[in-house]
Design a protein around this motif. Structure first.
Motif, short mmCIF file in Angstrom:
data_model
loop_
_atom_site.label_atom_id
_atom_site.label_comp_id
_atom_site.label_asym_id
_atom_site.label_seq_id
_atom_site.Cartn_x
_atom_site.Cartn_y
_atom_site.Cartn_z
N LYS A 49 33.51 15.35 36.64
CA LYS A 49 32.75 14.54 35.69
C LYS A 49 33.63 13.47 35.06
O LYS A 49 33.20 12.33 34.87
CB LYS A 49 32.15 15.43 34.59
N ARG A 50 34.85 13.83 34.74
CA ARG A 50 35.76 12.86 34.12
C ARG A 50 36.08 11.73 35.08
O ARG A 50 36.13 10.56 34.69
CB ARG A 50 37.05 13.56 33.68
N HIS A 51 36.31 12.06 36.36
CA HIS A 51 36.62 11.03 37.36
C HIS A 51 35.46 10.05 37.51
O HIS A 51 35.66 8.85 37.68
CB HIS A 51 36.93 11.68 38.71
N ASN A 52 34.24 10.55 37.44
CA ASN A 52 33.05 9.72 37.62
C ASN A 52 32.60 9.00 36.35
O ASN A 52 31.71 8.17 36.40
CB ASN A 52 31.90 10.56 38.17
N ASP A 53 33.21 9.31 35.21
CA ASP A 53 32.84 8.69 33.93
C ASP A 53 33.64 7.39 33.75
O ASP A 53 34.85 7.43 33.59
CB ASP A 53 33.14 9.65 32.79
N PRO A 54 32.97 6.22 33.76
CA PRO A 54 33.71 4.96 33.62
C PRO A 54 34.41 4.81 32.27
O PRO A 54 35.37 4.05 32.14
CB PRO A 54 32.65 3.88 33.81
N ALA A 55 33.97 5.57 31.26
CA ALA A 55 34.61 5.49 29.94
C ALA A 55 35.88 6.34 29.85
O ALA A 55 36.65 6.22 28.90
CB ALA A 55 33.61 5.93 28.86
N ASP A 56 36.10 7.20 30.83
CA ASP A 56 37.27 8.09 30.84
C ASP A 56 38.33 7.49 31.77
O ASP A 56 38.03 7.13 32.90
CB ASP A 56 36.85 9.48 31.33
N ALA A 57 39.54 7.39 31.30
CA ALA A 57 40.63 6.79 32.10
C ALA A 57 41.13 7.72 33.22
O ALA A 57 41.85 7.27 34.10
CB ALA A 57 41.80 6.42 31.19
N ARG B 125 41.54 9.58 36.57
CA ARG B 125 41.16 9.40 37.96
C ARG B 125 41.99 10.35 38.81
O ARG B 125 43.16 10.57 38.54
CB ARG B 125 41.40 7.96 38.45
#
Length: 75
Positions: free
Chosen positions: A19-27, A29
């Motif tokens: 989810k974090r990888h796919n969230d554009p607001a989360d740095a 990757r």
């Protein structure tokens, strides 16, 4: 492992990584690496204990290069 590639993340990252990888607001990757890339970079297995200690066996012993048959060391 996805498509013969490992998904790598810094050890201090946590949570729901996909989810974090796919969230554009989360740095955050993933870093993707194939086994061949890891082999070329001479990657090695290390262990981080639950208490945070790093156990690193170090690099494998270097192979002894074969003597150069054109060398004039025997003169």
């Amino acid at each position: 492992m996805v498509n013969q590639r490992l998904r790598l993340a810094p050890h201090q990252e946590g949570g729901e990584m996909d989810k974090r990888h796919n969230d554009p607001a989360d740095a955050f990757r993933w870093t993707f690496a194939s086994f061949n890339v890891l082999r070329r970079k001479a990657a090695r297995k290390v262990v981080v204990t639950p208490s945070g200690r790093l156990r690193d066996p170090g690099p494998p012993p270097a192979a002894t290069p074969a003597p150069d048959p054109t060398s004039s060391a025997a003169e």
